[in-house]
Scaffold this motif. Sequence first.
Motif, PDB file in Angstrom:
ATOM      1  N   SER A  86       0.781  -1.243   0.000  1.00 18.16           N
ATOM      2  CA  SER A  86       0.000   0.000   0.000  1.00 18.16           C
ATOM      3  C   SER A  86       0.814   1.295   0.000  1.00 18.16           C
ATOM      4  CB  SER A  86      -0.930   0.001   1.220  1.00 18.16           C
ATOM      5  OG  SER A  86      -0.168   0.141   2.406  1.00 18.16           O
ATOM      6  N   THR A 132      -8.606   2.644  -4.112  1.00 19.49           N
ATOM      7  CA  THR A 132      -8.067   3.960  -3.760  1.00 19.49           C
ATOM      8  C   THR A 132      -8.422   5.024  -4.792  1.00 19.49           C
ATOM      9  OG1 THR A 132      -5.974   5.161  -3.508  1.00 19.49           O
ATOM     10  CG2 THR A 132      -5.909   3.215  -4.889  1.00 19.49           C
ATOM     11  N   ASP A 133      -8.413   6.277  -4.350  1.00 16.84           N
ATOM     12  CA  ASP A 133      -8.623   7.390  -5.289  1.00 16.84           C
ATOM     13  C   ASP A 133      -7.420   7.588  -6.214  1.00 16.84           C
ATOM     14  OD1 ASP A 133      -6.818   8.451  -3.438  1.00 16.84           O
ATOM     15  OD2 ASP A 133      -8.060  10.168  -2.883  1.00 16.84           O
ATOM     16  N   GLU A 134      -6.282   6.967  -5.873  1.00 17.85           N
ATOM     17  CA  GLU A 134      -5.070   7.202  -6.688  1.00 17.85           C
ATOM     18  C   GLU A 134      -5.209   6.660  -8.098  1.00 17.85           C
ATOM     19  OE1 GLU A 134      -1.286   6.751  -4.938  1.00 17.85           O
ATOM     20  OE2 GLU A 134      -1.966   7.368  -2.960  1.00 17.85           O
ATOM     21  N   TYR A 158       2.199   1.710  -7.604  1.00 17.42           N
ATOM     22  CA  TYR A 158       1.125   1.319  -6.669  1.00 17.42           C
ATOM     23  C   TYR A 158      -0.239   1.616  -7.282  1.00 17.42           C
ATOM     24  CZ  TYR A 158      -2.357   2.077  -3.007  1.00 17.42           C
ATOM     25  OH  TYR A 158      -3.520   2.066  -2.280  1.00 17.42           O
ATOM     26  N   ASN A 187      -7.227   9.444   1.406  1.00 13.79           N
ATOM     27  CA  ASN A 187      -6.187   9.146   2.402  1.00 13.79           C
ATOM     28  C   ASN A 187      -6.752   8.910   3.794  1.00 13.79           C
ATOM     29  OD1 ASN A 187      -4.647  10.466   0.188  1.00 13.79           O
ATOM     30  ND2 ASN A 187      -2.955  10.167   1.630  1.00 13.79           N
ATOM     31  N   GLU A 196       5.114   4.667   8.293  1.00 18.45           N
ATOM     32  CA  GLU A 196       5.809   5.109   7.086  1.00 18.45           C
ATOM     33  C   GLU A 196       4.940   6.120   6.355  1.00 18.45           C
ATOM     34  OE1 GLU A 196       6.139   1.618   4.593  1.00 18.45           O
ATOM     35  OE2 GLU A 196       3.977   1.283   4.642  1.00 18.45           O
ATOM     36  N   LEU A 198       2.378   9.512   6.078  1.00 20.89           N
ATOM     37  CA  LEU A 198       2.676  10.876   6.522  1.00 20.89           C
ATOM     38  C   LEU A 198       2.351  11.161   8.000  1.00 20.89           C
ATOM     39  CD1 LEU A 198       3.627  13.736   5.507  1.00 20.89           C
ATOM     40  CD2 LEU A 198       1.207  14.292   5.376  1.00 20.89           C
ATOM     41  N   PRO A 213      10.468  14.919   7.245  1.00 18.11           N
ATOM     42  CA  PRO A 213      10.785  15.094   5.819  1.00 18.11           C
ATOM     43  C   PRO A 213       9.547  15.442   4.992  1.00 18.11           C
ATOM     44  CG  PRO A 213      10.714  12.742   6.370  1.00 18.11           C
ATOM     45  CD  PRO A 213      10.376  13.491   7.628  1.00 18.11           C
ATOM     46  N   TYR A 215       8.104  16.399   1.445  1.00 23.43           N
ATOM     47  CA  TYR A 215       8.537  16.290   0.049  1.00 23.43           C
ATOM     48  C   TYR A 215       8.269  17.597  -0.693  1.00 23.43           C
ATOM     49  CZ  TYR A 215       8.352  11.203   0.921  1.00 23.43           C
ATOM     50  OH  TYR A 215       8.519   9.941   1.424  1.00 23.43           O
ATOM     51  N   ARG A 222      -4.042  16.359  -0.204  1.00 29.53           N
ATOM     52  CA  ARG A 222      -4.710  15.076  -0.027  1.00 29.53           C
ATOM     53  C   ARG A 222      -6.046  15.329   0.679  1.00 29.53           C
ATOM     54  NH1 ARG A 222      -1.448  14.197  -3.195  1.00 29.53           N
ATOM     55  NH2 ARG A 222       0.135  12.542  -3.335  1.00 29.53           N
ATOM     56  N   ASN A 257      -0.004  19.215   2.383  1.00 37.16           N
ATOM     57  CA  ASN A 257       0.827  18.433   3.315  1.00 37.16           C
ATOM     58  C   ASN A 257       1.456  19.313   4.393  1.00 37.16           C
ATOM     59  OD1 ASN A 257       0.267  16.143   1.842  1.00 37.16           O
ATOM     60  ND2 ASN A 257       2.148  16.237   0.632  1.00 37.16           N
ATOM     61  N   ARG A 303       8.988  13.343  -4.147  1.00 39.05           N
ATOM     62  CA  ARG A 303       8.681  11.966  -4.576  1.00 39.05           C
ATOM     63  C   ARG A 303       8.649  11.960  -6.109  1.00 39.05           C
ATOM     64  NH1 ARG A 303       3.061   9.682  -2.303  1.00 39.05           N
ATOM     65  NH2 ARG A 303       4.311   8.859  -0.605  1.00 39.05           N
ATOM     66  N   HIS A 306       5.237  12.619  -8.207  1.00 37.87           N
ATOM     67  CA  HIS A 306       4.339  12.954  -7.088  1.00 37.87           C
ATOM     68  C   HIS A 306       3.011  13.556  -7.575  1.00 37.87           C
ATOM     69  CE1 HIS A 306       4.382  14.847  -2.757  1.00 37.87           C
ATOM     70  NE2 HIS A 306       3.359  14.035  -2.965  1.00 37.87           N
ATOM     71  N   TYR A 363      15.830   7.571   3.780  1.00 37.22           N
ATOM     72  CA  TYR A 363      16.191   8.830   4.432  1.00 37.22           C
ATOM     73  C   TYR A 363      17.582   8.767   5.027  1.00 37.22           C
ATOM     74  CZ  TYR A 363      11.147   9.198   4.338  1.00 37.22           C
ATOM     75  OH  TYR A 363       9.839   9.208   3.942  1.00 37.22           O
TER      76      TYR A 363
HETATM   77  O1  DAU Z   1      -5.154   8.410  -1.540  1.00 36.29           O
HETATM   78  C1  DAU Z   1      -5.212   7.138  -0.989  1.00 36.29           C
HETATM   79  C2  DAU Z   1      -3.815   6.625  -0.766  1.00 36.29           C
HETATM   80  O2  DAU Z   1      -3.283   7.360   0.331  1.00 36.29           O
HETATM   81  C3  DAU Z   1      -3.757   5.133  -0.488  1.00 36.29           C
HETATM   82  O3  DAU Z   1      -4.200   4.435  -1.619  1.00 36.29           O
HETATM   83  C4  DAU Z   1      -2.325   4.694  -0.141  1.00 36.29           C
HETATM   84  O4  DAU Z   1      -2.302   3.331   0.202  1.00 36.29           O
HETATM   85  C5  DAU Z   1      -1.853   5.536   1.029  1.00 36.29           C
HETATM   86  O5  DAU Z   1      -0.521   5.208   1.318  1.00 36.29           O
HETATM   87  C6  DAU Z   1      -1.972   7.016   0.717  1.00 36.29           C
HETATM   88  O6  DAU Z   1      -1.037   7.404  -0.317  1.00 36.29           O
HETATM   89  P1  DAU Z   1      -0.195   8.767  -0.233  1.00 36.29           P
HETATM   90  O7  DAU Z   1       1.007   8.633  -1.053  1.00 36.29           O
HETATM   91  O8  DAU Z   1      -1.080   9.937  -0.479  1.00 36.29           O
HETATM   92  O9  DAU Z   1       0.137   8.744   1.362  1.00 36.29           O
HETATM   93  P2  DAU Z   1       1.488   9.083   2.161  1.00 36.29           P
HETATM   94  O10 DAU Z   1       1.125   9.090   3.597  1.00 36.29           O
HETATM   95  O11 DAU Z   1       2.622   8.245   1.735  1.00 36.29           O
HETATM   96  O12 DAU Z   1       1.776  10.572   1.718  1.00 36.29           O
HETATM   97  C7  DAU Z   1       0.824  11.598   1.908  1.00 36.29           C
HETATM   98  C8  DAU Z   1       1.405  12.874   1.305  1.00 36.29           C
HETATM   99  O13 DAU Z   1       2.514  13.285   2.104  1.00 36.29           O
HETATM  100  C9  DAU Z   1       1.968  12.681  -0.096  1.00 36.29           C
HETATM  101  O14 DAU Z   1       1.714  13.869  -0.850  1.00 36.29           O
HETATM  102  C10 DAU Z   1       3.447  12.504   0.105  1.00 36.29           C
HETATM  103  C11 DAU Z   1       3.734  13.335   1.343  1.00 36.29           C
HETATM  104  N1  DAU Z   1       4.801  12.840   2.215  1.00 36.29           N
HETATM  105  C12 DAU Z   1       4.742  11.541   2.630  1.00 36.29           C
HETATM  106  C13 DAU Z   1       5.719  11.016   3.455  1.00 36.29           C
HETATM  107  C14 DAU Z   1       5.673   9.577   3.890  1.00 36.29           C
HETATM  108  C15 DAU Z   1       5.808  13.681   2.661  1.00 36.29           C
HETATM  109  O15 DAU Z   1       5.828  14.868   2.314  1.00 36.29           O
HETATM  110  N2  DAU Z   1       6.774  13.176   3.480  1.00 36.29           N
HETATM  111  C16 DAU Z   1       6.776  11.866   3.896  1.00 36.29           C
HETATM  112  O16 DAU Z   1       7.698  11.462   4.634  1.00 36.29           O
END
Ligand code: DAU
Length: 367
Positions: A86, A132-134, A158, A187, A196, A198, A213, A215, A222, A257, A303, A306, A363
């Motif tokens: 995921s 997922t919405d992705e 993914y 999300n 792992e 956010l 961190p 990005y 989100r 974010n 990312r 992204h 990281y």
């Molecule tokens: O939208 C639904 C999706 O949400 C699910 O399908 C995924 O399984 C789930 O992991 C999530 O995906 P995201 O990539 O949106 O979630 P994540 O928590 O990894 O990241 C949220 C936002 O924060 C994204 O724009 C990237 C950013 N980010 C993430 C991490 C881990 C950062 O800026 N720094 C970070 O360390």
Amino acid sequence: MSSLLITGGAGFIGANFVHYWRRSHPDDSMVVLDALTYAGNPENLAGLEGQEGFRLVKGDIRGFDLVVSLMRDHDIDTIVHFAAESHVDRSIHGPDEFIDTNVVGTHQLLKAAKEMWLSGSGRPHRFHHVSTDEVYGSLAPDDPAFTEDTPYAPNSPYAASKAASDHLVRAYHHTYGLETTISNCSNNYGPYQFPEKLIPLMLINILNNKPLPVYGKGLNIRDWIHVEDHCRGLELVLEKGAVGEVYNLGGNSEKRNIEVVKTICSSMDDLFARDKDLAKRCPDAPPAQGEPSETLIAFVSDRAGHDFRYAINSLKSSRQLGFLPEINFEEGLAATIAWYLDNESWWRRVMDGSYRDWLSIQYGSLD
Ligand code: DAU
Ligand code: NAD
């Protein structure tokens, strides 16, 4: 009374769903099939093991024979399919497991469901795919939110693997008549989320005095939904959703974010100011030393690929199912922070091992 097979039920959303369903449908029986990867943890199901009508089976959704025998032994009439790789960042660094689990694994499950439910006289059943919405890709700031008719445009490995699995579910309905539904959700956040993602990553890094961190410039958007609202939406889809249909579930809570990270920082600062014991328990956290948590924010490389913005239009789900998210982001976030503070031993344990290896690849320069 129903008999559910819940794949990925030891992961974040799956475990929340299992607890939710146990509370709301105590007479139903549940079998959780979970490979217990780094993201799956039997502790997430604490209190259920040993209870009548509940069983956790460590196993892989790619095991066709295993799934068929579980369905037969437990007279399964409903599959709620959560199991997946995921995390988007992991899919960028190593896509193979995402194709194996999310695409091949979903296909093996569909084949098993077809074998058990469609051969012979057939019986009422439901195969629900948690998606997922992705799959819809990325929105510009002023684009309308994703509807169920938005064309698929997945951008990460993914997202592409989830899009492929959605298409397989659709095809098994269209071609064979399997009674399917799909939900595409935004999300999630809440208890048991692996650190792992956010929100838990940021709040645990504050406690450990590690960089936060962000990005790029942190401007990506989100749509956040509390996992309990997602579970309620899934219940409505299972109970009222029409076979063959797709339902979007969103939180009506779009945030950049950087806004999320700064809210976590100020919430932590307030908590430390109010509760002096916290400073004793977590002496490394900046607010324990009179520093604002925001001093830890570190803007890092973006990312790859992204997606800029996700936003869900849940009108179909609200009109046809009565779905509405009930937990506002500020309250949900406060409850989530409280949960992580109360469950330090949980997150310390899950952060051992592979997670640490992964972090050092991702990281290395920040550790
Ligand atoms: O939208 C639904 C999706 O949400 C699910 O399908 C995924 O399984 C789930 O992991 C999530 O995906 P995201 O990539 O949106 O979630 P994540 O928590 O990894 O990241 C949220 C936002 O924060 C994204 O724009 C990237 C950013 N980010 C993430 C991490 C881990 C950062 O800026 N720094 C970070 O360390
Ligand atoms: P997670 O990574 O926390 O949990 C996934 C679970 O699947 C783990 O328990 C893992 O052990 C299990 N699993 C992985 N591979 C398996 C396999 N081959 N066989 C059996 N079990 C396996 O994920 P999550 O965040 O709880 O997401 C659950 C589902 O919801 C996923 O399908 C995801 O795509 C979808 N989803 C997640 C979000 C979100 O914000 N987290 C939003 C929308 C949709």
